[in-house]
Design an enzyme around this catalytic site. Sequence first.
Site, PDB file in Angstrom:
ATOM      1  N   GLU A 199       0.827  -1.214   0.000  1.00 23.58           N
ATOM      2  CA  GLU A 199       0.000   0.000   0.000  1.00 23.58           C
ATOM      3  C   GLU A 199       0.858   1.260   0.000  1.00 23.58           C
ATOM      4  O   GLU A 199       0.554   2.217  -0.720  1.00 23.58           O
ATOM      5  CB  GLU A 199      -0.917   0.031   1.243  1.00 23.58           C
ATOM      6  CG  GLU A 199      -1.889  -1.125   1.320  1.00 23.58           C
ATOM      7  CD  GLU A 199      -1.388  -2.273   2.177  1.00 23.58           C
ATOM      8  OE1 GLU A 199      -2.207  -2.893   2.862  1.00 23.58           O
ATOM      9  OE2 GLU A 199      -0.163  -2.566   2.152  1.00 23.58           O
ATOM     10  N   CYS A 218      -2.716  -2.992   7.305  1.00 17.18           N
ATOM     11  CA  CYS A 218      -2.284  -2.943   8.705  1.00 17.18           C
ATOM     12  C   CYS A 218      -2.478  -1.516   9.232  1.00 17.18           C
ATOM     13  O   CYS A 218      -2.813  -0.608   8.455  1.00 17.18           O
ATOM     14  CB  CYS A 218      -0.820  -3.357   8.809  1.00 17.18           C
ATOM     15  SG  CYS A 218       0.331  -2.128   8.137  1.00 17.18           S
ATOM     16  N   CYS A 245      -0.413   1.145   7.258  1.00 20.78           N
ATOM     17  CA  CYS A 245      -0.946   1.405   5.920  1.00 20.78           C
ATOM     18  C   CYS A 245      -2.285   2.122   5.983  1.00 20.78           C
ATOM     19  O   CYS A 245      -2.546   3.019   5.180  1.00 20.78           O
ATOM     20  CB  CYS A 245      -1.053   0.101   5.141  1.00 20.78           C
ATOM     21  SG  CYS A 245       0.576  -0.593   4.750  1.00 20.78           S
TER      22      CYS A 245
END
Length: 160
Positions: free
Chosen positions: A66, A94, A97
């Site tokens: 990302e 996560c 990101c």
Amino acid sequence: MPAIPPLYSEWMLRAVASAKLAAAHPLGSHHADVPVAALVFSADGTLIGSGRNERELRQDPTAHAEILALRAAAETTGDWHLTDTTLVVTLEPCPMCAGAILAARVRVVVFGAWDAKAGAGGSVYDLLRDRRLPHRAEVFAGVEEPACAALLLEFFESRR
């Protein structure tokens, strides 16, 4: 929950194809990157950024798919404000990101496989839609989930 636009499935299958390359870089299978890929599309459906996990390749803990896709999209557009874009990623983002996605003002996040250990798109955390934060994204979860999950399962089984 809104219906998933068919275009999101098409885009996710493109991301799955890209993710397969993450584990195939020249460092060999022992140090291969987890097969995750992200694509950023503009409002008109143009691909403006892409990235694959490259933490092992770059020896950079922030080189998640990302992050690399957002950087590429910002470079393409000449603007870090990625409003009216859609980020498609094979694994639930996560917390790092998700924070970057919100900082970039991405409007829509589409992800495939859930991350039950560190997901921040609705499983462990829901940072992408947290009303306490100044920016939020619309989330479409589980798009082409079997294909996305199979990539990860195969990758981790091959390392046991």
